[in-house]
Design an enzyme around this catalytic site. Structure first.
Site, PDB file in Angstrom:
ATOM      1  N   LYS A 211       0.843  -1.200   0.000  1.00  0.00           N
ATOM      2  CA  LYS A 211       0.000   0.000   0.000  1.00  0.00           C
ATOM      3  C   LYS A 211       0.879   1.251   0.000  1.00  0.00           C
ATOM      4  O   LYS A 211       2.011   1.208   0.487  1.00  0.00           O
ATOM      5  CB  LYS A 211      -0.856   0.015   1.271  1.00  0.00           C
ATOM      6  CG  LYS A 211      -2.010  -0.954   1.259  1.00  0.00           C
ATOM      7  CD  LYS A 211      -2.840  -0.805   2.526  1.00  0.00           C
ATOM      8  CE  LYS A 211      -4.007  -1.777   2.534  1.00  0.00           C
ATOM      9  NZ  LYS A 211      -5.009  -1.507   1.471  1.00  0.00           N
TER      10      LYS A 211
ATOM     11  N   ARG B 272     -10.511 -11.384   1.627  1.00  0.00           N
ATOM     12  CA  ARG B 272     -11.318 -12.465   1.045  1.00  0.00           C
ATOM     13  C   ARG B 272     -10.583 -13.803   1.106  1.00  0.00           C
ATOM     14  O   ARG B 272     -11.203 -14.851   1.155  1.00  0.00           O
ATOM     15  CB  ARG B 272     -11.712 -12.085  -0.385  1.00  0.00           C
ATOM     16  CG  ARG B 272     -10.547 -11.859  -1.292  1.00  0.00           C
ATOM     17  CD  ARG B 272     -10.921 -11.057  -2.546  1.00  0.00           C
ATOM     18  NE  ARG B 272     -10.986  -9.617  -2.292  1.00  0.00           N
ATOM     19  CZ  ARG B 272     -11.304  -8.718  -3.205  1.00  0.00           C
ATOM     20  NH1 ARG B 272     -11.604  -9.096  -4.439  1.00  0.00           N
ATOM     21  NH2 ARG B 272     -11.356  -7.437  -2.912  1.00  0.00           N
TER      22      ARG B 272
HETATM   23  N1  BES Z   1      -8.290  -3.609   4.208  1.00  0.00           N
HETATM   24  C1  BES Z   1      -8.393  -3.192   2.871  1.00  0.00           C
HETATM   25  C2  BES Z   1      -9.651  -2.410   2.582  1.00  0.00           C
HETATM   26  C3  BES Z   1      -9.655  -0.979   3.056  1.00  0.00           C
HETATM   27  C4  BES Z   1      -8.923  -0.022   2.394  1.00  0.00           C
HETATM   28  C5  BES Z   1     -10.466  -0.599   4.102  1.00  0.00           C
HETATM   29  C6  BES Z   1      -8.968   1.281   2.813  1.00  0.00           C
HETATM   30  C7  BES Z   1     -10.523   0.712   4.504  1.00  0.00           C
HETATM   31  C8  BES Z   1      -9.768   1.654   3.862  1.00  0.00           C
HETATM   32  C9  BES Z   1      -8.381  -4.407   1.947  1.00  0.00           C
HETATM   33  O1  BES Z   1      -7.609  -5.474   2.368  1.00  0.00           O
HETATM   34  C10 BES Z   1      -7.851  -3.963   0.639  1.00  0.00           C
HETATM   35  O2  BES Z   1      -6.698  -3.612   0.595  1.00  0.00           O
HETATM   36  N2  BES Z   1      -8.682  -3.974  -0.391  1.00  0.00           N
HETATM   37  C11 BES Z   1      -8.293  -3.546  -1.686  1.00  0.00           C
HETATM   38  C12 BES Z   1      -8.778  -4.567  -2.676  1.00  0.00           C
HETATM   39  C13 BES Z   1      -8.258  -4.352  -4.055  1.00  0.00           C
HETATM   40  C14 BES Z   1      -6.778  -4.656  -4.113  1.00  0.00           C
HETATM   41  C15 BES Z   1      -9.014  -5.238  -5.010  1.00  0.00           C
HETATM   42  C16 BES Z   1      -8.952  -2.204  -1.957  1.00  0.00           C
HETATM   43  O3  BES Z   1     -10.115  -2.010  -1.612  1.00  0.00           O
HETATM   44  O4  BES Z   1      -8.263  -1.326  -2.485  1.00  0.00           O
HETATM   45 MN    MN Z   2      -5.601  -5.299   1.749  1.00  0.00          MN
END
Ligand code: BES
Ligand code: MN
Ligand code: ZN
Length: 496
Positions: free
Chosen positions: A280, A354
């Site tokens: 990230k 997931r």
């Molecule tokens: N934990 C995150 C989702 C999230 C991101 C919650 C920002 C709250 C704020 C999750 O694991 C994630 O990183 N999801 C990605 C999925 C994507 C790579 C398909 C997302 O939502 O960007």
């Molecule tokens: Mn994630």
């Protein structure tokens, strides 16, 4: 906190602070009118002066009014009587508690007579008042060297709406306290930093819960046991971390019938989400300590359920891991085999939620659940869609979805449904495995749920994406404890 019900004449209540609702700028409830009469119309004079600000939940603090025994009277603007619903009333209660907390009052009394709400009954109002009091007392200090002083408030008195019986009110007090206890457990776990709240720490907290309640048993599976179960998807997430992944199973037995089919709650317990190799960006990455808020809400809900001794069986399943890059970490393009036997191509290691949930959902099959609800901070897209106002809801069973939406609405912990239509499923096609772990940049909340739906065909299932609702960012950064009250409200309505 000690709560007591009173039917004393309002003017004779001796309390540090008497909270008096006002509607339509100057209108007092029956109890307020008694105060007004006892004080030689002091209250209505002040109200007609216009000193109570017009904004919803504004307050006006009055001291030492003659004829009124209470040390202070706190007028709270509840807006137009015709529009007074549960939501507005909660705002008013929050406004009042903000002032009360600042006063360092030892006791407070809420005059709730005739505070009739368009959409809720008296029991609801009592329970909600308790919840707002408890909410205002929560203060995070676990990792501060100076502990917060103990709150001054020790006693809360309630004068009830006329139509609410004492028995109903006592049980509403109990319910409000139990829900708040669960909400505050969820907040505390969410707020703890990732270097404290690891998968092992979560497991330890669940074992503690079992020590506190004879109705609860906790079982913790480590990575070896998960390997034997074939949980290749879950284990791919913890591969880059020094923290061992855990699968925590918390069983609450409330039904008299030992084999009464359970309600299963599955909570995402990523104790820190760096994104893994699909790292990230740095901004606000600290907030990924909240990526276990789904798990926290399961622990919170079970805390409430055990306190309320609900006559149902509930099982919490918490897959927990830390998502880290590293020499052993899963890489984009890797293919893993889930417990269900389905193979998954991991195109993005940041779509890890997931991957742990799918194996936990497969594990849930063995309990022959009546319903399965998973709760997860799953997608940034849910934040983009709903902000922090509602949780996203997707389900393979419409009556379960309807029920959850109505429970959320009543608990003021709302969820809103998105379509789980088959048109979205092909977005998860993979050239190298049965399914890909991402569905591309569009409809992210829906494709994430589509992924989970491949592992929930054997039971009634709903998914709550709480990425927006589980915590606040900015100055008020902190876990909210949502959706504990939605979940407890749902479980309260189930049959033994
Ligand atoms: N934990 C995150 C989702 C999230 C991101 C919650 C920002 C709250 C704020 C999750 O694991 C994630 O990183 N999801 C990605 C999925 C994507 C790579 C398909 C997302 O939502 O960007
Ligand atoms: Mn994630
Ligand atoms: Zn995540």
């Amino acid at each position: 906190m000690k709560y007591s019900l009173s039917s004393a004449t309002p003017a004779n209540l001796s309390t540090d602070c008497l909270v008096v609702p006002v509607t339509d700028k100057t209108h007092l409830t029956a109890g307020g009118k008694q105060l007004d009469a006892a004080s030689n119309k002091a209250l209505s004079k002040i109200l007609h002066s216009g000193d109570l600000a017009e904004a919803q939940a504004s307050t006006l603090l009055l001291h030492g009014i003659e004829g009124i025994k209470a040390k202070r009277v706190l007028l709270v603007n509840c807006g137009e009587a015709g529009k007074l619903d549960g939501r507005n009333m909660r705002k008013a209660l929050q406004g009042a508690m903000k002032v009360v907390a600042g006063l360092k009052a030892r006791n407070v009394h809420f005059l709730l007579t005739e505070a009739s709400l368009s959409d809720q009954d008296g029991s609801w109002l009592v329970s909600q008042t308790v919840q707002q009091v408890e909410d205002s007392l929560y203060c995070y200090d676990a990792t501060k060297s100076k502990k917060a002083p103990k709150p001054a408030l020790k006693e809360v008195g309630l004068t009830l709406p006329e139509t609410t019986g004492r028995a109903a009110a006592s049980s509403a007090i109990k319910q409000g306290k139990a829900i708040s206890a669960g909400v505050n457990v969820a907040r505390e776990l969410g707020n703890l930093p990732g270097n404290v709240c690891t998968p092992s720490y979560l497991a330890g907290q669940c074992k503690k819960l079992a020590e506190q309640h004879s109705s609860i048993k906790t079982q913790v599976l480590g990575e070896k046991q998960m390997q034997r179960l074939g949980m290749g998807s879950l284990l791919s997430v913890s591969a880059g971390s020094d923290q061992e992944a855990k699968l925590i199973v918390v069983q609450y037995q409330g039904s008299k019938k030992a084999n009464s089919r359970p309600y299963v709650l599955v909570g995402k317990g990523i104790t820190f989400d760096t994104g893994g190799i699909s790292l990230k960006p740095g901004a606000a990455m600290d907030e990924m300590k909240f990526d276990m808020c789904g798990a926290a809400s399961v622990v919170g809900a079970l805390t409430s359920v055990a306190r309320l001794q609900l006559p149902v069986n509930v099982i919490g399943i918490i897959p927990s891991a830390e998502n880290m890059p590293g020499g052993r970490a899963t890489k984009p393009g890797d293919v893993v085999t889930s417990m269900s036997g389905k193979t998954i191509e991991i195109l993005n290691t940041d779509a890890e939620g997931r991957l742990i949930l799918c194996d936990a959902l497969t594990y849930a099959e063995r309990f022959k659940p009546r319903t399965v609800i998973d709760i997860a901070t799953l997608t940034g897209a849910a934040v983009a869609t709903f902000g922090n106002v509602v949780s996203a809801l997707l389900a393979n069973d419409q009556s379960l979805a309807d029920e959850l939406m109505s429970c959320g609405k009543q608990a003021l912990d709302p969820a809103w449904q998105l379509p789980l239509w088959e048109e979205y499923q092909p977005l998860l096609d993979s050239n190298f495995a049965d399914i890909a772990n991402i569905g591309g940049p569009r409809a992210g909340t829906i494709t994430a749920a589509c992924f989970l739906s491949r592992f929930t065909e054997k039971f009634k299932w709903a998914h709550l994406d709480i990425a927006g609702s589980a915590w606040n960012s900015g100055k008020e950064k902190g876990a909210t404890g949502r959706p504990v009250s939605l979940l407890v409200n749902y479980l309260c309505q189930q049959q033994a």
